[in-house]
Scaffold this active site. Structure first.
Site, PDB file in Angstrom:
ATOM      1  N   CYS A 106     -39.246  37.083  24.621  1.00 39.62           N
ATOM      2  CA  CYS A 106     -40.202  36.544  25.612  1.00 39.62           C
ATOM      3  C   CYS A 106     -40.038  35.020  25.575  1.00 39.62           C
ATOM      4  O   CYS A 106     -40.907  34.307  25.076  1.00 39.62           O
ATOM      5  CB  CYS A 106     -41.631  36.943  25.273  1.00 39.62           C
ATOM      6  SG  CYS A 106     -41.885  38.722  25.041  1.00 39.62           S
ATOM      7  N   ALA A 107     -38.920  34.526  26.088  1.00 42.98           N
ATOM      8  CA  ALA A 107     -38.428  33.207  25.703  1.00 42.98           C
ATOM      9  C   ALA A 107     -38.923  32.018  26.532  1.00 42.98           C
ATOM     10  O   ALA A 107     -38.894  30.891  26.038  1.00 42.98           O
ATOM     11  CB  ALA A 107     -36.892  33.206  25.718  1.00 42.98           C
ATOM     12  N   ALA A 108     -39.321  32.221  27.778  1.00 41.75           N
ATOM     13  CA  ALA A 108     -39.693  31.071  28.612  1.00 41.75           C
ATOM     14  C   ALA A 108     -40.951  30.384  28.058  1.00 41.75           C
ATOM     15  O   ALA A 108     -41.825  31.049  27.499  1.00 41.75           O
ATOM     16  CB  ALA A 108     -39.943  31.526  30.050  1.00 41.75           C
ATOM     17  N   PRO A 109     -41.019  29.049  28.163  1.00 39.22           N
ATOM     18  CA  PRO A 109     -40.077  28.127  28.814  1.00 39.22           C
ATOM     19  C   PRO A 109     -38.922  27.652  27.946  1.00 39.22           C
ATOM     20  O   PRO A 109     -38.107  26.852  28.390  1.00 39.22           O
ATOM     21  CB  PRO A 109     -40.969  26.948  29.189  1.00 39.22           C
ATOM     22  CG  PRO A 109     -41.981  26.905  28.087  1.00 39.22           C
ATOM     23  CD  PRO A 109     -42.255  28.343  27.737  1.00 39.22           C
ATOM     24  N   LYS A 123     -39.023  27.837  21.717  1.00 40.36           N
ATOM     25  CA  LYS A 123     -38.525  28.519  20.514  1.00 40.36           C
ATOM     26  C   LYS A 123     -37.037  28.838  20.650  1.00 40.36           C
ATOM     27  O   LYS A 123     -36.283  28.740  19.686  1.00 40.36           O
ATOM     28  CB  LYS A 123     -39.365  29.762  20.252  1.00 40.36           C
ATOM     29  CG  LYS A 123     -40.835  29.405  20.000  1.00 40.36           C
ATOM     30  CD  LYS A 123     -41.739  30.604  20.023  1.00 40.36           C
ATOM     31  CE  LYS A 123     -43.188  30.196  19.757  1.00 40.36           C
ATOM     32  NZ  LYS A 123     -43.776  29.408  20.874  1.00 40.36           N
ATOM     33  N   ASP A 157     -36.659  36.607  29.578  1.00 36.94           N
ATOM     34  CA  ASP A 157     -38.049  36.545  30.028  1.00 36.94           C
ATOM     35  C   ASP A 157     -38.181  37.392  31.280  1.00 36.94           C
ATOM     36  O   ASP A 157     -37.355  37.280  32.207  1.00 36.94           O
ATOM     37  CB  ASP A 157     -38.499  35.113  30.312  1.00 36.94           C
ATOM     38  CG  ASP A 157     -40.016  35.009  30.288  1.00 36.94           C
ATOM     39  OD1 ASP A 157     -40.576  34.670  29.217  1.00 36.94           O
ATOM     40  OD2 ASP A 157     -40.650  35.295  31.324  1.00 36.94           O
ATOM     41  N   CYS A 198     -50.455  33.331  19.868  1.00 41.09           N
ATOM     42  CA  CYS A 198     -51.327  32.152  19.775  1.00 41.09           C
ATOM     43  C   CYS A 198     -52.770  32.597  19.987  1.00 41.09           C
ATOM     44  O   CYS A 198     -53.513  32.038  20.793  1.00 41.09           O
ATOM     45  CB  CYS A 198     -50.912  31.073  20.772  1.00 41.09           C
ATOM     46  SG  CYS A 198     -50.859  31.612  22.505  1.00 41.09           S
ATOM     47  N   ASP A 247     -42.371  36.073  20.604  1.00 44.34           N
ATOM     48  CA  ASP A 247     -43.550  35.254  20.840  1.00 44.34           C
ATOM     49  C   ASP A 247     -44.334  35.986  21.928  1.00 44.34           C
ATOM     50  O   ASP A 247     -44.155  35.737  23.120  1.00 44.34           O
ATOM     51  CB  ASP A 247     -43.155  33.846  21.276  1.00 44.34           C
ATOM     52  CG  ASP A 247     -44.358  32.935  21.416  1.00 44.34           C
ATOM     53  OD1 ASP A 247     -45.295  33.060  20.620  1.00 44.34           O
ATOM     54  OD2 ASP A 247     -44.368  32.082  22.339  1.00 44.34           O
TER      55      ASP A 247
END
Length: 467
Positions: free
Chosen positions: A110-113, A116, A134, A232, A179
Protein backbone atom coordinates in the site's frame (compact mmCIF):
# COMPACT_ATOMS: atom_id res chain seq x y z
CA UNK A 1 -9.73 20.14 19.95
CA UNK A 2 -13.15 18.51 19.92
CA UNK A 3 -12.65 14.75 19.87
CA UNK A 4 -15.49 12.22 19.47
CA UNK A 5 -16.73 11.00 22.84
CA UNK A 6 -16.38 7.36 21.84
CA UNK A 7 -12.75 7.97 20.94
CA UNK A 8 -12.06 9.76 24.23
CA UNK A 9 -13.51 6.87 26.25
CA UNK A 10 -11.46 4.36 24.31
CA UNK A 11 -8.25 6.31 24.90
CA UNK A 12 -9.00 6.62 28.62
CA UNK A 13 -9.33 2.85 28.84
CA UNK A 14 -6.17 2.38 26.83
CA UNK A 15 -3.93 4.94 28.57
CA UNK A 16 -5.38 5.14 32.10
CA UNK A 17 -3.29 7.66 34.08
CA UNK A 18 -1.44 8.75 30.93
CA UNK A 19 -4.61 9.98 29.27
CA UNK A 20 -4.20 13.59 30.44
CA UNK A 21 -0.66 13.69 29.08
CA UNK A 22 -1.99 12.49 25.75
CA UNK A 23 -4.69 15.19 25.67
CA UNK A 24 -2.16 17.91 26.54
CA UNK A 25 -0.07 17.00 23.49
CA UNK A 26 -2.82 18.40 21.25
CA UNK A 27 -1.73 21.86 22.38
CA UNK A 28 1.82 21.25 21.15
CA UNK A 29 2.93 22.07 17.59
CA UNK A 30 3.21 19.28 15.04
CA UNK A 31 6.64 17.93 14.11
CA UNK A 32 8.16 18.16 10.65
CA UNK A 33 10.60 15.53 9.42
CA UNK A 34 13.17 15.18 6.66
CA UNK A 35 14.75 11.84 5.69
CA UNK A 36 18.07 11.78 3.85
CA UNK A 37 18.24 9.69 0.66
CA UNK A 38 21.24 7.48 1.42
CA UNK A 39 21.01 6.14 -2.13
CA UNK A 40 22.43 9.50 -3.29
CA UNK A 41 24.31 11.00 -0.35
CA UNK A 42 25.55 9.94 3.08
CA UNK A 43 23.98 11.40 6.20
CA UNK A 44 27.26 13.10 7.06
CA UNK A 45 27.61 14.45 3.53
CA UNK A 46 24.12 15.93 3.64
CA UNK A 47 24.68 17.58 7.01
CA UNK A 48 27.70 19.39 5.53
CA UNK A 49 25.57 21.00 2.82
CA UNK A 50 22.18 21.23 4.62
CA UNK A 51 20.77 24.73 3.99
CA UNK A 52 18.92 24.96 7.32
CA UNK A 53 19.32 23.91 10.96
CA UNK A 54 18.38 20.27 11.55
CA UNK A 55 18.12 18.18 14.71
CA UNK A 56 18.28 14.36 14.73
CA UNK A 57 15.22 12.15 15.05
CA UNK A 58 16.81 9.87 17.65
CA UNK A 59 15.30 6.56 16.53
CA UNK A 60 15.85 7.13 12.74
CA UNK A 61 19.52 7.17 11.67
CA UNK A 62 18.86 9.31 8.56
CA UNK A 63 15.91 11.32 9.92
CA UNK A 64 15.90 14.95 11.09
CA UNK A 65 13.47 17.50 12.45
CA UNK A 66 13.22 20.89 10.74
CA UNK A 67 11.28 24.07 11.36
CA UNK A 68 8.31 23.58 9.06
CA UNK A 69 6.72 26.87 10.12
CA UNK A 70 9.50 29.00 8.64
CA UNK A 71 11.29 27.04 5.90
CA UNK A 72 10.11 25.21 2.77
CA UNK A 73 12.48 22.34 1.91
CA UNK A 74 10.22 21.28 -0.98
CA UNK A 75 11.18 24.52 -2.79
CA UNK A 76 14.92 23.92 -2.57
CA UNK A 77 17.02 22.59 -5.51
CA UNK A 78 18.34 19.77 -3.30
CA UNK A 79 14.76 18.47 -3.06
CA UNK A 80 14.62 18.40 -6.88
CA UNK A 81 17.91 16.49 -6.83
CA UNK A 82 16.22 13.81 -4.69
CA UNK A 83 18.54 14.25 -1.72
CA UNK A 84 15.74 13.93 0.87
CA UNK A 85 12.08 13.12 1.43
CA UNK A 86 9.75 15.11 3.67
CA UNK A 87 7.93 12.77 6.06
CA UNK A 88 6.28 12.84 9.46
CA UNK A 89 8.85 11.43 11.95
CA UNK A 90 6.84 8.46 13.26
CA UNK A 91 5.94 7.49 9.69
CA UNK A 92 9.64 6.92 9.00
CA UNK A 93 9.72 4.05 11.48
CA UNK A 94 8.14 1.14 9.52
CA UNK A 95 10.57 1.23 6.57
CA UNK A 96 13.46 1.90 8.94
CA UNK A 97 12.65 -1.19 11.03
CA UNK A 98 12.03 -3.55 8.12
CA UNK A 99 15.51 -5.05 7.56
CA UNK A 100 15.60 -4.97 3.74
CA UNK A 101 18.98 -5.81 2.22
CA UNK A 102 20.55 -5.26 -1.24
CA UNK A 103 19.58 -8.03 -3.64
CA UNK A 104 16.27 -8.89 -1.96
CA UNK A 105 12.77 -8.91 -3.44
CA UNK A 106 10.72 -6.34 -1.55
CA UNK A 107 7.02 -5.45 -1.76
CA UNK A 108 5.38 -2.29 -0.44
CA UNK A 109 1.77 -3.31 -0.84
CA UNK A 110 0.00 0.00 0.00
CA UNK A 111 2.81 2.27 -1.12
CA UNK A 112 1.45 5.69 -2.17
CA UNK A 113 2.63 8.41 -1.87
CA UNK A 114 6.02 6.71 -1.45
CA UNK A 115 7.46 7.77 1.90
CA UNK A 116 8.19 4.20 2.91
CA UNK A 117 8.85 2.84 -0.60
CA UNK A 118 11.59 5.41 -1.25
CA UNK A 119 13.42 4.33 1.91
CA UNK A 120 13.08 0.66 1.00
CA UNK A 121 14.39 1.40 -2.48
CA UNK A 122 17.36 3.26 -1.03
CA UNK A 123 18.15 0.26 1.20
CA UNK A 124 18.34 -2.02 -1.85
CA UNK A 125 21.15 0.12 -3.37
CA UNK A 126 20.14 -0.79 -6.91
CA UNK A 127 20.21 -4.57 -6.33
CA UNK A 128 17.20 -6.87 -6.22
CA UNK A 129 13.75 -5.46 -6.93
CA UNK A 130 11.23 -3.18 -5.22
CA UNK A 131 7.61 -3.65 -6.20
CA UNK A 132 5.56 -0.69 -5.05
CA UNK A 133 1.79 -1.12 -5.34
CA UNK A 134 -1.20 1.06 -4.64
CA UNK A 135 -4.77 0.23 -5.58
CA UNK A 136 -5.46 3.91 -6.39
CA UNK A 137 -4.15 4.70 -9.87
CA UNK A 138 -4.11 8.45 -9.20
CA UNK A 139 -2.13 8.03 -5.97
CA UNK A 140 0.22 5.60 -7.69
CA UNK A 141 1.23 8.38 -10.10
CA UNK A 142 2.60 10.40 -7.20
CA UNK A 143 4.31 7.24 -5.93
CA UNK A 144 6.06 6.80 -9.29
CA UNK A 145 7.32 10.37 -9.30
CA UNK A 146 8.78 10.06 -5.80
CA UNK A 147 10.57 6.79 -6.63
CA UNK A 148 12.03 8.26 -9.81
CA UNK A 149 13.03 11.45 -8.00
CA UNK A 150 14.89 9.27 -5.48
CA UNK A 151 16.80 7.54 -8.27
CA UNK A 152 15.25 4.10 -7.71
CA UNK A 153 15.62 2.19 -10.99
CA UNK A 154 15.18 -1.45 -9.90
CA UNK A 155 11.48 -1.08 -9.30
CA UNK A 156 8.00 -1.75 -10.61
CA UNK A 157 5.02 0.48 -9.82
CA UNK A 158 1.71 -1.38 -9.90
CA UNK A 159 -1.91 -0.46 -9.25
CA UNK A 160 -3.68 -3.67 -8.32
CA UNK A 161 -5.80 -5.36 -5.67
CA UNK A 162 -3.48 -7.27 -3.31
CA UNK A 163 -5.56 -10.37 -4.00
CA UNK A 164 -4.61 -10.30 -7.67
CA UNK A 165 -0.91 -9.99 -6.83
CA UNK A 166 -1.15 -13.33 -5.00
CA UNK A 167 -1.67 -15.07 -8.34
CA UNK A 168 1.64 -13.72 -9.71
CA UNK A 169 3.90 -13.72 -6.66
CA UNK A 170 3.33 -16.86 -4.55
CA UNK A 171 6.07 -17.05 -1.88
CA UNK A 172 8.14 -14.64 -3.99
CA UNK A 173 9.16 -11.83 -1.64
CA UNK A 174 11.89 -11.69 0.98
CA UNK A 175 10.40 -8.65 2.71
CA UNK A 176 6.93 -7.09 2.65
CA UNK A 177 5.81 -3.80 4.14
CA UNK A 178 2.12 -3.27 4.85
CA UNK A 179 1.33 0.30 5.81
CA UNK A 180 -2.33 -0.61 6.07
CA UNK A 181 -5.26 1.71 5.37
CA UNK A 182 -6.63 2.55 8.80
CA UNK A 183 -8.93 4.79 10.82
CA UNK A 184 -6.11 7.31 11.32
CA UNK A 185 -6.54 7.98 15.04
CA UNK A 186 -2.82 8.62 15.41
CA UNK A 187 -3.03 11.55 12.97
CA UNK A 188 -5.82 13.50 14.68
CA UNK A 189 -3.34 16.06 16.00
CA UNK A 190 -1.60 16.50 12.64
CA UNK A 191 -4.74 16.65 10.49
CA UNK A 192 -8.09 17.59 12.01
CA UNK A 193 -9.92 16.32 8.91
CA UNK A 194 -9.05 12.79 10.04
CA UNK A 195 -11.59 13.12 12.86
CA UNK A 196 -14.47 13.51 10.42
CA UNK A 197 -13.17 10.61 8.33
CA UNK A 198 -13.02 8.49 11.50
CA UNK A 199 -16.66 9.24 12.25
CA UNK A 200 -17.59 8.07 8.72
CA UNK A 201 -15.39 4.95 8.64
CA UNK A 202 -14.12 3.69 11.98
CA UNK A 203 -11.98 0.75 13.08
CA UNK A 204 -14.57 -1.92 12.24
CA UNK A 205 -14.57 -0.85 8.59
CA UNK A 206 -10.80 -0.84 8.25
CA UNK A 207 -10.10 -4.02 10.21
CA UNK A 208 -11.79 -6.08 7.50
CA UNK A 209 -9.48 -4.57 4.88
CA UNK A 210 -6.44 -5.07 7.08
CA UNK A 211 -7.17 -8.74 7.72
CA UNK A 212 -7.62 -9.34 4.01
CA UNK A 213 -4.39 -7.54 3.07
CA UNK A 214 -2.19 -9.13 5.75
CA UNK A 215 -3.29 -12.68 4.90
CA UNK A 216 -2.81 -12.05 1.18
CA UNK A 217 0.66 -10.67 1.89
CA UNK A 218 1.48 -13.73 3.99
CA UNK A 219 0.88 -15.95 0.95
CA UNK A 220 3.35 -13.86 -1.09
CA UNK A 221 6.16 -14.12 1.47
CA UNK A 222 8.75 -16.86 1.15
CA UNK A 223 9.52 -19.01 4.21
CA UNK A 224 12.17 -17.19 6.22
CA UNK A 225 10.98 -13.80 4.97
CA UNK A 226 9.62 -10.92 7.07
CA UNK A 227 6.52 -8.72 7.09
CA UNK A 228 6.38 -5.31 8.76
CA UNK A 229 2.75 -4.39 9.48
CA UNK A 230 1.97 -0.82 10.50
CA UNK A 231 -0.93 1.55 11.04
CA UNK A 232 -1.31 5.13 12.21
CA UNK A 233 -4.10 4.33 14.63
CA UNK A 234 -4.53 3.27 18.26
CA UNK A 235 -7.47 0.86 18.05
CA UNK A 236 -6.58 -2.70 19.14
CA UNK A 237 -8.96 -4.14 16.56
CA UNK A 238 -6.69 -2.72 13.84
CA UNK A 239 -3.46 -3.44 15.68
CA UNK A 240 -2.92 -6.28 18.18
CA UNK A 241 -6.06 -8.11 17.12
CA UNK A 242 -5.06 -8.00 13.44
CA UNK A 243 -1.75 -9.65 14.34
CA UNK A 244 -3.62 -12.21 16.43
CA UNK A 245 -5.84 -12.93 13.41
CA UNK A 246 -2.80 -13.48 11.15
CA UNK A 247 -1.27 -15.92 13.63
CA UNK A 248 -4.52 -17.87 13.81
CA UNK A 249 -4.55 -18.29 10.02
CA UNK A 250 -0.79 -18.72 9.54
CA UNK A 251 0.63 -20.34 12.69
CA UNK A 252 4.05 -20.61 11.02
CA UNK A 253 4.56 -16.88 11.65
CA UNK A 254 6.40 -15.63 14.71
CA UNK A 255 6.54 -12.11 16.13
CA UNK A 256 10.03 -10.62 16.12
CA UNK A 257 11.57 -8.04 18.41
CA UNK A 258 11.74 -4.58 16.83
CA UNK A 259 14.98 -2.65 17.31
CA UNK A 260 14.15 -0.66 20.45
CA UNK A 261 13.94 3.03 21.28
CA UNK A 262 13.25 4.40 24.75
CA UNK A 263 10.01 6.09 23.66
CA UNK A 264 8.45 2.96 22.17
CA UNK A 265 5.57 1.44 24.15
CA UNK A 266 4.99 -2.33 23.91
CA UNK A 267 1.97 -3.89 22.31
CA UNK A 268 -0.71 -4.93 24.78
CA UNK A 269 -1.47 -8.70 24.90
CA UNK A 270 -4.43 -8.10 27.21
CA UNK A 271 -6.24 -6.45 24.29
CA UNK A 272 -6.35 -9.77 22.42
CA UNK A 273 -8.59 -12.77 23.00
CA UNK A 274 -5.67 -15.18 23.29
CA UNK A 275 -3.58 -12.97 25.59
CA UNK A 276 -0.49 -14.08 23.63
CA UNK A 277 2.45 -12.48 25.47
CA UNK A 278 4.47 -12.35 22.24
CA UNK A 279 2.23 -9.42 21.26
CA UNK A 280 4.27 -7.28 23.67
CA UNK A 281 7.09 -7.42 21.08
CA UNK A 282 5.01 -5.20 18.81
CA UNK A 283 5.35 -1.43 19.20
CA UNK A 284 2.99 1.42 19.94
CA UNK A 285 4.05 5.02 19.34
CA UNK A 286 2.17 7.65 21.33
CA UNK A 287 2.61 11.40 20.70
CA UNK A 288 2.91 12.16 24.42
CA UNK A 289 5.91 9.82 24.70
CA UNK A 290 7.80 10.78 21.52
CA UNK A 291 8.14 13.71 19.13
CA UNK A 292 5.95 12.15 16.48
CA UNK A 293 2.36 11.14 15.76
CA UNK A 294 0.65 7.87 16.72
CA UNK A 295 1.70 4.58 15.09
CA UNK A 296 1.68 0.82 15.57
CA UNK A 297 4.27 -1.65 14.24
CA UNK A 298 4.62 -5.41 14.20
CA UNK A 299 7.53 -7.34 12.65
CA UNK A 300 6.79 -10.97 11.79
CA UNK A 301 8.92 -13.77 10.36
CA UNK A 302 7.50 -16.63 8.34
CA UNK A 303 8.74 -20.09 9.22
CA UNK A 304 8.12 -23.27 7.24
CA UNK A 305 4.51 -24.48 7.29
CA UNK A 306 3.81 -27.73 9.15
CA UNK A 307 4.94 -30.70 7.09
CA UNK A 308 6.65 -28.54 4.49
CA UNK A 309 9.96 -29.84 3.17
CA UNK A 310 12.47 -27.64 1.37
CA UNK A 311 12.01 -27.79 -2.37
CA UNK A 312 8.57 -29.39 -2.10
CA UNK A 313 6.54 -26.38 -3.10
CA UNK A 314 6.74 -25.08 -6.66
CA UNK A 315 8.68 -21.84 -6.91
CA UNK A 316 7.46 -18.91 -9.06
CA UNK A 317 8.48 -19.43 -12.68
CA UNK A 318 10.96 -16.88 -13.99
CA UNK A 319 10.57 -15.46 -17.45
CA UNK A 320 13.59 -14.08 -19.24
CA UNK A 321 12.86 -10.63 -20.65
CA UNK A 322 12.19 -10.93 -24.36
CA UNK A 323 13.86 -7.94 -25.95
CA UNK A 324 12.34 -8.63 -29.37
CA UNK A 325 15.39 -7.31 -31.20
CA UNK A 326 18.69 -8.79 -32.29
CA UNK A 327 20.64 -5.54 -32.30
CA UNK A 328 20.36 -2.42 -30.17
CA UNK A 329 19.14 0.65 -32.08
CA UNK A 330 22.08 2.73 -33.31
CA UNK A 331 20.62 5.93 -31.84
CA UNK A 332 20.60 4.34 -28.39
CA UNK A 333 24.12 2.87 -28.58
CA UNK A 334 25.49 6.21 -29.75
CA UNK A 335 23.99 7.96 -26.73
CA UNK A 336 25.16 5.19 -24.39
CA UNK A 337 28.81 5.82 -25.28
CA UNK A 338 28.67 8.64 -22.71
CA UNK A 339 27.29 6.36 -19.96
CA UNK A 340 29.64 4.18 -17.88
CA UNK A 341 27.03 1.55 -16.97
CA UNK A 342 27.51 -1.97 -18.34
CA UNK A 343 23.99 -2.98 -19.35
CA UNK A 344 22.92 -6.62 -19.49
CA UNK A 345 21.21 -6.99 -22.91
CA UNK A 346 18.80 -9.63 -21.58
CA UNK A 347 17.35 -7.05 -19.22
CA UNK A 348 16.59 -4.47 -21.92
CA UNK A 349 13.02 -4.29 -23.16
CA UNK A 350 11.46 -2.13 -25.88
CA UNK A 351 7.77 -1.21 -25.90
CA UNK A 352 6.95 0.98 -28.87
CA UNK A 353 9.37 3.90 -28.71
CA UNK A 354 10.38 3.34 -25.09
CA UNK A 355 13.41 1.41 -23.83
CA UNK A 356 13.34 -0.04 -20.30
CA UNK A 357 15.94 -1.72 -18.13
CA UNK A 358 14.25 -4.44 -16.14
CA UNK A 359 15.11 -5.85 -12.69
CA UNK A 360 16.39 -9.42 -12.57
CA UNK A 361 14.33 -12.53 -11.86
CA UNK A 362 10.78 -11.35 -12.47
CA UNK A 363 7.91 -13.80 -13.00
CA UNK A 364 5.62 -13.49 -15.98
CA UNK A 365 3.33 -10.55 -15.22
CA UNK A 366 1.00 -10.33 -18.21
CA UNK A 367 -2.33 -8.92 -17.11
CA UNK A 368 -1.07 -6.73 -14.23
CA UNK A 369 -1.72 -2.98 -14.33
CA UNK A 370 1.60 -1.16 -14.48
CA UNK A 371 2.49 2.48 -14.18
CA UNK A 372 6.16 1.61 -14.63
CA UNK A 373 8.07 -1.60 -15.25
CA UNK A 374 11.78 -1.14 -14.59
CA UNK A 375 13.85 1.95 -15.32
CA UNK A 376 12.69 3.98 -18.30
CA UNK A 377 15.95 4.77 -20.11
CA UNK A 378 14.35 6.98 -22.76
CA UNK A 379 12.50 7.10 -26.07
CA UNK A 380 13.46 6.40 -29.68
CA UNK A 381 12.41 9.32 -31.86
CA UNK A 382 13.07 9.91 -35.58
CA UNK A 383 16.78 9.18 -35.96
CA UNK A 384 17.52 10.08 -32.34
CA UNK A 385 17.27 8.84 -28.76
CA UNK A 386 15.94 11.09 -25.97
CA UNK A 387 17.04 10.05 -22.45
CA UNK A 388 14.42 10.09 -19.70
CA UNK A 389 14.14 12.14 -16.53
CA UNK A 390 14.19 8.87 -14.59
CA UNK A 391 17.58 7.96 -16.08
CA UNK A 392 19.00 11.36 -15.11
CA UNK A 393 17.94 10.81 -11.51
CA UNK A 394 19.52 7.33 -11.42
CA UNK A 395 22.87 8.49 -12.76
CA UNK A 396 25.73 9.84 -10.69
CA UNK A 397 27.71 12.78 -12.03
CA UNK A 398 30.79 10.65 -12.68
CA UNK A 399 28.77 8.07 -14.63
CA UNK A 400 28.01 10.37 -17.58
CA UNK A 401 30.47 11.90 -20.00
CA UNK A 402 28.93 15.35 -20.62
CA UNK A 403 28.02 17.29 -17.48
CA UNK A 404 27.06 20.88 -16.66
CA UNK A 405 27.45 21.25 -12.91
CA UNK A 406 26.09 24.52 -11.52
CA UNK A 407 26.76 25.69 -7.96
CA UNK A 408 23.69 26.24 -5.78
CA UNK A 409 24.25 30.01 -5.96
CA UNK A 410 23.97 30.06 -9.77
CA UNK A 411 20.64 31.56 -10.85
CA UNK A 412 20.54 29.11 -13.75
CA UNK A 413 19.69 26.30 -11.33
CA UNK A 414 16.20 27.64 -10.61
CA UNK A 415 15.80 28.76 -14.22
CA UNK A 416 16.57 25.23 -15.35
CA UNK A 417 14.04 23.79 -12.88
CA UNK A 418 11.45 26.21 -14.27
CA UNK A 419 12.05 24.84 -17.77
CA UNK A 420 13.80 27.87 -19.26
CA UNK A 421 16.34 27.81 -22.10
CA UNK A 422 19.83 28.63 -20.76
CA UNK A 423 22.96 30.22 -22.10
CA UNK A 424 26.10 28.26 -21.29
CA UNK A 425 29.19 30.42 -21.69
CA UNK A 426 32.60 28.82 -21.88
CA UNK A 427 35.32 31.39 -22.61
CA UNK A 428 38.03 28.77 -23.12
CA UNK A 429 36.23 26.87 -25.85
CA UNK A 430 32.77 26.07 -27.10
CA UNK A 431 31.47 22.88 -25.49
CA UNK A 432 30.71 19.88 -27.65
CA UNK A 433 27.06 19.77 -28.66
CA UNK A 434 24.76 17.00 -27.47
CA UNK A 435 23.00 15.72 -24.36
CA UNK A 436 24.25 17.06 -21.02
CA UNK A 437 23.47 15.94 -17.50
CA UNK A 438 22.55 19.05 -15.50
CA UNK A 439 23.68 19.00 -11.87
CA UNK A 440 23.56 21.22 -8.81
CA UNK A 441 26.66 20.88 -6.61
CA UNK A 442 27.36 17.54 -8.30
CA UNK A 443 23.86 16.04 -7.93
CA UNK A 444 21.83 15.40 -11.12
CA UNK A 445 18.62 17.30 -11.83
CA UNK A 446 17.87 16.27 -15.43
CA UNK A 447 19.02 16.51 -19.03
CA UNK A 448 19.45 19.35 -21.51
CA UNK A 449 20.60 19.48 -25.13
CA UNK A 450 23.42 21.87 -25.91
CA UNK A 451 24.07 23.49 -29.28
CA UNK A 452 26.35 26.55 -29.72
CA UNK A 453 26.24 27.42 -26.04
CA UNK A 454 22.43 27.36 -25.92
CA UNK A 455 20.95 24.66 -23.68
CA UNK A 456 17.55 23.41 -24.75
CA UNK A 457 15.81 22.50 -21.53
CA UNK A 458 14.62 18.89 -21.23
CA UNK A 459 13.50 19.00 -17.59
CA UNK A 460 10.26 17.06 -17.25
CA UNK A 461 7.34 19.55 -17.50
CA UNK A 462 5.29 17.90 -14.74
CA UNK A 463 8.20 18.24 -12.28
CA UNK A 464 9.01 21.90 -12.85
CA UNK A 465 9.60 24.38 -10.05
CA UNK A 466 6.51 26.34 -9.05
CA UNK A 467 7.30 29.55 -7.09
Amino acid sequence: MNLPKAFEEKMKNLLHEEYEDYIYCFDEPRHYGLRVNTNKISVGGFLKIAPWPLSPIPWIHNGFYYDGEHIQPAKHPYYFAGLYYLQEPSAMTPADRLPAEPGERVLDICAAPGGKATELGAKLKGEGVLIANDISNSRAKGLLKNLELFGIGNMLVLSEEPGKLMEYFPEYFDKILIDAPCSGEGMFRKDKKMVKAWEEHGPEFFSKLQRSIITQAAAMLRPGGSILYSTCTFDPLENEQTIEYLLSKFPEFEICQIRPYEGFAPGIPELTESGNQEISKTVRIFPHKMRGEGHYLALLRKGSPTGFQDGEKKKPGLEKVNTRFEKLPEEFTEFWLDVSWNLEPSRLDIHGERIYYMPKGLPCMRGIRFLRSGLLLGELKKNRFEPSQALAMCLKKEEYGKVLDFPLSDTRVIRYLKGETLEVEDKASEKEKGWYLICVDGYPLGFGKLNRQILKNKYLPGWRFQP
